[in-house]
Design an enzyme around this catalytic site. Structure first.
Site, PDB file in Angstrom:
ATOM      1  N   ASP A  35     -79.181  93.917 -33.178  1.00 28.96           N
ATOM      2  CA  ASP A  35     -79.690  93.004 -32.150  1.00 28.96           C
ATOM      3  C   ASP A  35     -78.763  91.796 -32.060  1.00 28.96           C
ATOM      4  OD1 ASP A  35     -81.895  94.461 -31.487  1.00 28.96           O
ATOM      5  OD2 ASP A  35     -83.218  93.487 -32.928  1.00 28.96           O
ATOM      6  N   ASP A  73     -86.618  93.956 -34.495  1.00 29.88           N
ATOM      7  CA  ASP A  73     -87.649  92.990 -34.883  1.00 29.88           C
ATOM      8  C   ASP A  73     -88.961  93.161 -34.133  1.00 29.88           C
ATOM      9  OD1 ASP A  73     -86.850  92.123 -32.416  1.00 29.88           O
ATOM     10  OD2 ASP A  73     -85.996  90.224 -33.081  1.00 29.88           O
ATOM     11  N   ASP A  81     -89.398  98.317 -31.161  1.00 30.07           N
ATOM     12  CA  ASP A  81     -88.228  98.825 -31.882  1.00 30.07           C
ATOM     13  C   ASP A  81     -88.610  99.877 -32.915  1.00 30.07           C
ATOM     14  OD1 ASP A  81     -86.287  97.272 -30.612  1.00 30.07           O
ATOM     15  OD2 ASP A  81     -86.678  95.554 -31.898  1.00 30.07           O
TER      16      ASP A  81
END
Length: 1028
Positions: A446, A754, A758
């Site tokens: 990310d 997070d 996901d």
């Protein structure tokens, strides 16, 4: 008397009735009811008295008044009522009790400000803990030390050896008496107990390590409202009456009732097994259960039951956390152990046959040179004693041959690395992740919070087509400023709290929400409390990662007008707008030129690494009576008016560029997957070193948007996925798709995530890495490793530790196989040729302890080195025993075999000693060869095996202990170890012979090795032959 009792009971019944009902009544009504109760009671007594004019009534005890006037408890509702209310989802009982607000009142909780506790909050919490219990559950007892001792005793070879030791002990005492006869059997017993004890201690300590990590893993931080302030508290600190803030991805920490919130949906599959999400609302279903997950929306809940009073607590108290998972590497090692064990069994069986034949054919002699077996003249006890000795020798060969230390080495190195990784801000949830991470070839990361610091700050604000500086905010039209304040204050999951007029404002929420609220309060002078009180919320569409925006439908209390406000990714919101306000408050149509200008403004901010958020608004015409479904339809997503654009700066983390470069140098490809727009993503990726400044980004396929990747054909995706470095505007589905494509191409994929969405990608990846700070509980539960500081540098550290684990296991395998090969060949050749095994059962068990347990401890605890990050990743198909390892171990094993066989057949003449001293020389040299070879095993490829040795004090300690114990075995435990004392010259010879291992290791490492595995040549020749 019975009438008096009835009167008393009637009085009590009235009092109790009003005690229950008073929570639903106003103060005025309660006073009237109280007066009625007193009149009723006095009349009841007066009516009953005339019947007993001539009867003497005994005086009631003074404390009887307590029954008539029950004392007030601290809380006006008991735990049983609360527990049953939620567990049974009893809406009728909830209404009878006066609703959620009255239950909060009965629990002395303010629904808005939470538990306040008056002058002493700690005392209030203590009273709640005493009345309702703590949010902990009873855990099944952990496995004690003796459990691991018993587990070690279950090993078949150990049981056979124990049988041999018992027979040897019994026969020895019978033949030689207690004073001398116990030595052989007792020595084997002591050696077995020593091996078992060391193994049990290692496993016990490792189990305790897992328990500690489990406690850290279970200690989830929850956001609670106490005294009006939102604060993070441990899940274990929650008490009944607490007001808890829930958001997407959170685990519901206790049983409770819905206070307020919007679009709340809960996944109750952990409780009911049903996968459909359950909608939680004030009127239909306000019941929340501990252990369930928030799937959508946000809310505040009132805690009604904690710990063992919840269904989740009851379930968890019966579940023991079994950490006996077998990792892929352990599975491979168990296969290797099994294969080597089979070879050992064959050798042991042959030795058994040869020794038995030699004994019963009269080819063996005792210490005095007499034949041991003389047919019928030999005593039965002597025959049994000899057979037991032969069986014990054969079984001991099996013990040495089977590398039981391999699984132990994996466990030790994993437990050690887990402990050290925790110190390096990485908490391992699944053991297999430690070793798999060392093989990772791709890391999909990310952006926000991982590559960047997640410390947002608004640095740009555009109103219309013009930027507005902070000092010019006062010049903005009051009408537009008010609309902006509404959009910021109401369309948010954050909060603003001012403890008192003189103190500093506290802002809570996600980093993005905090940045926007901070800008509005400090820069745009927004009064959050005033804005919230001036409007009422009708409907909320919570932010999610697919739409990348959130909306709110609200009514102004001043004029009852209904307003829709939207906030989200700038280009998404811009596409919904048909007009905009300028700084003067003039409404303008958004034509193609205006839209193009706004797109350029957004791209300009994005190119400066800013995250762009847009605010839009629309006034809605509504009927008087509208239900929730109509409210949802009224929250329009088209023909909006753009209010303004803000740019949030989130700087890159210091050290992230170096960490990315380290990964790339180690042959690991780093890809950035983000929800931000393509220009922001490109700017951050270049700053972090994922993209090179001269890289052909768009045409070369290095930068792509999620929608493009999604729309490729499967063949196109497989062709282009390796080239992609950045995927912008991606959804969780795009991330999952990329992971699947990379795995199909043979990559070992690590993924950071997070959010709740996901979870599929984290589960699909070979290694799922969730974020400890920003990560939701759903993401953490789906992951293998939790990165505690959300930092990409910690991801690189995990990679280094993963490689260290893998290499430490390889070092130990190399060391162990050298001992296995040498011990098997020496015993086999000596048994076949001389009819005796040079190493006794006790000596072989001592060697087994050195190489299995102490060797594992010494080599499994090597720390990661910089050289590890200069190698290419191992990948999926790389063999465990490489050509380099074969090159290192075979010369060492051959040297040991040659030396020890020379001592076996020529040792007596070379040193001029008897058989007993010769056997001691063989035993001593063999052990010292392993000690010196342990140094060689420290480095698989480097010639300098002493580099960094001073940093591994455990290794040096184990070497020292091994040498010390060996001296004790040879010099002081003659009867136990069946040895003879050696003089200084003989000790010097043993050390000199063993020390040759070092120069051999140094020379051998100069030999180049082919990349193709040695055994693959045999397979290739075989297949070629079949083909011909």
């Amino acid at each position: 008397m019975s009438t008096t009792l009835h009167a008393k009971l009637g009085c009590i019944e009235i009092r109790l009735l009003f005690d229950v009902q008073k929570s639903t009544l106003s103060k005025h009504q309660r006073n009237w009811r109280s007066a009625f109760a007193k009149i009723y009671c006095s009349r009841a007594f007066n009516i009953s008295l005339p019947k007993y004019k001539n009867t003497k009534i005994s005086r009631s005890p003074s404390y009887a008044a307590i029954i008539v006037e029950p004392s007030e408890s601290l809380f006006q509702i008991d735990q049983t009522t609360l527990t049953n209310l939620v567990k049974q989802k009893n809406l009728d009982q909830l209404q009878e009790l006066g609703g959620v607000e009255e239950i909060a009142s009965a629990l002395k909780t303010d629904a808005e400000y939470g538990v306040h506790g008056g002058d002493d909050p700690a005392d209030d919490i203590a009273k709640r803990l005493k009345a309702f219990g703590s949010n902990t559950y009873k855990k099944p007892p952990t496995k004690g030390f003796f459990h691991f001792v018993l587990e070690a005793f279950k090993d078949l070879t150990i049981l056979i050896l124990l049988g041999c030791a018992a027979l040897s002990l019994g026969l020895g005492i019978k033949v030689h008496g207690l004073k001398e006869g116990w030595i052989d059997g007792g020595s084997i017993f002591l050696a077995i107990i020593l091996v078992i004890s060391v193994s049990a201690v290692s496993n016990f300590r490792q189990n305790r390590q897992f328990d500690k990590l489990s406690k850290v893993s279970d200690n989830v931080q929850i956001e609670a409202v106490r005294g009006g302030r939102r604060q993070q508290i441990s899940i274990f600190e929650i008490v009944v009456g607490d007001v808890i803030c829930l958001k997407i991805g959170d685990q519901v920490p206790a049983d409770g009732l819905f206070l307020d919130g919007h679009s709340l949906q809960v996944d109750e599959s952990s409780m009911t097994g049903e996968s459909d999400h359950v909608e939680i609302s004030h009127h239909q279903n306000p019941f929340l259960f501990s252990g369930t997950k928030v799937a959508d929306g946000y809310a505040r809940m009132l805690v009604t039951s904690v710990g063992m009073n919840t269904t989740w607590g009851e379930m968890m108290s019966q579940i023991s956390h079994d950490n006996g998972e077998e990792t892929p590497l352990q599975a491979r090692l168990n296969k290797l152990t099994s294969s080597i064990g089979k070879v050992g069994l064959v050798v042991a069986f042959l030795v058994l046959i040869v020794l038995m034949v030699r004994y019963f054919t009269g080819n063996t002699e005792d210490e005095n040179g007499n034949r041991e077996y003389n047919g019928s003249k030999t005593k039965v006890d002597d025959i049994l004693n000899a057979v037991v000795g032969i069986v014990a020798a054969a079984v001991t060969i099996v013990v040495v041959a089977i590398p039981e230390g391999l699984p132990l080495a994996v466990t030790l190195t994993l437990a050690y690395s887990m402990k050290r990784m925790m110190a390096d801000k990485a908490m391992v949830r699944k053991l297999s992740a430690c070793e798999t991470m060392g093989s990772a070839t791709v890391i999909c990361t990310d952006k926000t919070g991982t590559l960047t610091m997640n410390e947002m700050k608004v640095t740009k604000f555009w109103l219309g087509e013009e930027p507005v500086e902070e000092e010019a905010y006062s010049s903005i039209s009051p009408f537009v400023r008010n609309l902006l304040h509404e959009g910021v204050a109401l369309n948010t999951t954050g909060s603003v709290f001012r403890p008192n007029s003189g103190s500093e404002i506290e802002i809570s929420g996600s980093p993005t929400e905090k940045a926007i609220l901070s800008w509005a309060v400090h820069g745009a002078k927004m009064d959050m409390q005033k804005m919230v009180k001036s409007c009422s919320t009708l409907y909320v569409e919570a932010f999610n990662s697919q739409k990348k925006r959130s909306g709110i439908l609200m009514k102004r209390k001043a004029d009852d007008s209904v307003q829709a406000h939207w906030k989200g990714a700038a280009e998404m919101v811009l596409a919904m707008c048909t007009s905009y306000y300028n700084a003067s408050g003039v409404l303008k149509d958004m034509d193609e030129n205006s839209k193009l200008k706004f797109e350029q403004i957004i791209q300009g901010m994005a190119a400066s690494s800013l995250r762009c958020i847009a605010f839009a608004h629309k006034e809605i015409k509504v009927k008087e009576q509208v239900d929730d479904q109509e409210h949802k339809n009224l929250l329009k997503e088209d023909e909006l008016t753009l209010l303004g654009l803000v740019g949030l700066k989130d700087p890159c983390r210091p050290g992230v560029k170096k960490a990315v470069e380290d990964c790339q140098r180690a042959g690991v490809n780093v890809k950035m997957i983000t929800g931000d727009n393509v220009f922001t993503a490109k700017a951050i990726a270049t700053e972090c070193g994922i993209l090179k400044p001269d890289q052909d980004m768009f045409f070369g396929g290095a930068v792509i948007e999620g929608v493009q990747f999604r729309n490729y054909t499967p063949e196109e995706r497989m062709e282009k996925v390796d080239k992609i470095c950045v995927m912008a505007r991606s959804s969780p589905f795009d991330k999952l798709l990329m992971v699947q494509c990379l795995k199909q191409l043979g990559h070992v994929v690590a993924v950071t995530g997070d959010g709740t969405n996901d979870a599929p990608a984290l589960k699909e990846a070979d290694i799922g890495l969730s974020m400890g700070i920003q990560g939701t509980e759903v993401a953490k539960e789906s992951s293998d490793i939790v990165i505690m500081d959300d930092n990409f540098s910690s991801v690189a550290t995990v990679l280094r530790w993963g490689r260290c684990v893998y290499e430490n296991i390889q070092k130990f395998i190399q060391f162990q196989l050298t001992v296995n090969v040498a011990a098997l060949v020496i015993n086999f050749v000596a048994a076949i040729s001389a009819g005796e095994v040079p190493l006794t059962a006790v000596q072989l068990l001592w060697v087994n302890l050195i190489m299995d347990t102490l060797g594992a401890l010494a080599l499994a605890t090597e720390k990661p080195t910089k050289e590890l990050m200069k190698k290419m990743p191992v990948g999926r198909t790389e063999p465990l025993i490489t050509n380099i390892m074969w090159r290192n171990l075979l010369p060492q094993a051959l040297y040991q075999i040659a030396i020890l066989l020379t001592l076996q057949f020529k040792g007596k003449s070379i040193f001029g000693v008897d058989d007993k001293v010769k056997d001691t020389l063989i035993f001593n040299t063999f052990v010292l060869c392993q000690v010196f070879n342990e140094f060689n095993a420290r480095k698989l490829e480097k010639k300098n095996v002493f580099r960094g040795i001073h940093t591994n004090k455990l290794f040096l300690g184990i070497i020292g202990v091994t040498i010390l114990l060996q001296v004790v075995m040879v010099e002081f435990l003659k009867k136990f170890a069946d040895t003879e004392r050696l003089n200084w010259g003989q000790w010097g010879a043993c050390v000199g012979i063993a020390a040759v291992s070092w120069p051999i290791g140094w020379v051998v490492k100069s030999i180049p090795v082919p990349e193709t595995l040695i055994f693959s040549y045999l397979k290739w020749k075989k297949s070629k032959k079949n083909y011909i």
